[in-house]
Enzyme design. Structure first.
Site, PDB file in Angstrom:
ATOM      1  N   ASP A  17       0.855  -1.185   0.000  1.00 16.40           N
ATOM      2  CA  ASP A  17       0.000   0.000   0.000  1.00 16.40           C
ATOM      3  C   ASP A  17       0.893   1.237   0.000  1.00 16.40           C
ATOM      4  O   ASP A  17       0.985   1.965   0.990  1.00 16.40           O
ATOM      5  CB  ASP A  17      -0.892  -0.030   1.251  1.00 16.40           C
ATOM      6  N   GLU A  96      -6.042   5.218  -9.330  1.00 16.86           N
ATOM      7  CA  GLU A  96      -7.336   5.738  -8.912  1.00 16.86           C
ATOM      8  C   GLU A  96      -7.911   6.803  -9.847  1.00 16.86           C
ATOM      9  O   GLU A  96      -7.204   7.699 -10.297  1.00 16.86           O
ATOM     10  CB  GLU A  96      -7.194   6.324  -7.507  1.00 16.86           C
ATOM     11  N   LYS A 132      -9.109   2.006  -9.967  1.00 19.29           N
ATOM     12  CA  LYS A 132      -9.608   2.147  -8.602  1.00 19.29           C
ATOM     13  C   LYS A 132     -10.715   3.199  -8.568  1.00 19.29           C
ATOM     14  O   LYS A 132     -10.516   4.341  -8.992  1.00 19.29           O
ATOM     15  CB  LYS A 132      -8.455   2.564  -7.689  1.00 19.29           C
ATOM     16  N   THR A 156     -12.826   0.794  -3.953  1.00 19.10           N
ATOM     17  CA  THR A 156     -12.222   1.189  -2.685  1.00 19.10           C
ATOM     18  C   THR A 156     -13.215   1.955  -1.819  1.00 19.10           C
ATOM     19  O   THR A 156     -14.371   2.150  -2.205  1.00 19.10           O
ATOM     20  CB  THR A 156     -10.962   2.031  -2.967  1.00 19.10           C
ATOM     21  N   PHE A 178     -12.286  -1.552   4.104  1.00 15.96           N
ATOM     22  CA  PHE A 178     -11.323  -0.900   4.985  1.00 15.96           C
ATOM     23  C   PHE A 178     -11.442  -1.447   6.407  1.00 15.96           C
ATOM     24  O   PHE A 178     -12.545  -1.668   6.906  1.00 15.96           O
ATOM     25  CB  PHE A 178     -11.546   0.611   4.978  1.00 15.96           C
TER      26      PHE A 178
END
Length: 316
Positions: A17, A96, A132, A156, A178
């Site tokens: 990450d 993203e 993303k 996400t 998450f």
């Protein structure tokens, strides 16, 4: 002795990450994830300075409009960094779509096409990239279209069962529920700390994994947003885990085995797909998910704006 990191890799596919190439090369993950926040952190790393200057020069040649320059520079930098990361991992890199497009399906699809085209121009095929998108209704609809086109997606900012189910219904390749942000909300709400097995974020991701198994969905679950080593280890066995360099370092520094903390159940009954009103109502009923989705989109947008401002300074 085996390190905890190597032992974890036998249970789950480990993803970095971070946008830090040195960290990626050090810990040898299978995939890597990026977002505007992580690109912003990597912005000042020495290894990226020549690449940044090269991309800014290309942006200047494209247009003289300063605002357009800054926006284009973010996309070019994200793809340039992602292309370098793709050389360092055997799997995928997630890139993203801008947070400001989180509620615009068609604009998200157009941006995804632009990102994939930019990757392909650099010799990185779409099979090495995950687009993303935020797990809004509009983002999920965009992913549904992209998946049919052979562009696989990573959904996400996923905090609710409604979001997860809608993603499964849409056939998205991967979801990122998450952990840490879920637990942050409950700790603030209750004033208490949680052991790993009763941690709300851990329990949420385990629930998403169970939903995948019972429904027989092909979607990959990737636990994300970890705060502690205990959270990571409690989710060993989740198909993928995206982990920060700080926690990867802790895992690599410790010796020991890792026992799976996630079991994927056998296929059972597949629920009916969610329509938009049912999705919105289900998500609305989860106060934590509402708060954290909105906050996450705002944070990514703020970091995008900060990154644009930093690039505008460099553009002169």
């Amino acid at each position: 002795m085996t390190t905890r990191l190597d032992a974890l890799k036998r249970c789950s596919l480990v993803v970095a990450d971070t946008g830090d190439l040195d960290a990626i090369q050090r810990y040898r993950p299978h995939d890597a994830t990026t977002n505007p926040s992580l690109i912003l952190k990597a912005f000042d790393l020495p290894g990226y300075q020549a690449l940044i200057e090269e991309e800014l020069a290309a942006v200047k040649a494209e247009t003289r409009d300063r605002q357009v320059q800054a926006e284009h520079a973010v996309d070019r930098l994200a793809v340039a960094m992602g292309s370098e990361i793709a050389k360092a991992v055997p799997g995928r890199v997630s890139t993203e779509v801008a947070a400001r497009l989180s509620f615009d399906t068609q604009a998200s699809i157009r941006k995804a096409h632009e990102l994939i085209e930019s990757y392909e121009q650099r010799g990185v095929g779409r099979d090495r990239v995950l687009i993303k998108l935020a797990s809004t209704w509009e983002g999920i609809r965009a992913a549904e279209v992209l998946e049919r086109e052979g562009i696989q997606c990573n959904l996400t900012l996923l905090f609710s069962d409604a979001q997860a189910q809608a993603c499964f219904d849409a056939g998205v390749f991967l979801v990122s529920p998450f952990v840490g942000r879920v637990t942050d909300w409950y700790k603030q709400a209750t004033g208490r700390d949680y052991a790993p097995d009763e941690d709300p974020g851990v329990r949420f991701v385990r629930g998403v994994c169970a939903r995948v198994g019972r429904g027989g969905y092909a979607t990959v679950v990737m636990g994300a947003s970890f705060r502690t080593l205990g959270q990571v280890l409690a989710l060993a066995g989740c198909p993928r885990l995206t982990i920060s360099p700080a926690l990867l370092e802790e895992l690599s520094a410790e010796e020991g085995e890792v026992a799976p903390g996630v079991e994927i159940p056998a296929v059972g009954e597949c629920p009916a797909p969610l329509d938009e009103p049912t999705f919105r109502w289900g998500h609305n009923q989860d106060a934590m998910a509402n708060d954290k989705l909105a906050e996450g989109i705002r944070r990514f947008y703020e970091d995008q704006r900060t990154l644009e401002a930093r690039l505008a300074e460099r553009l002169g």
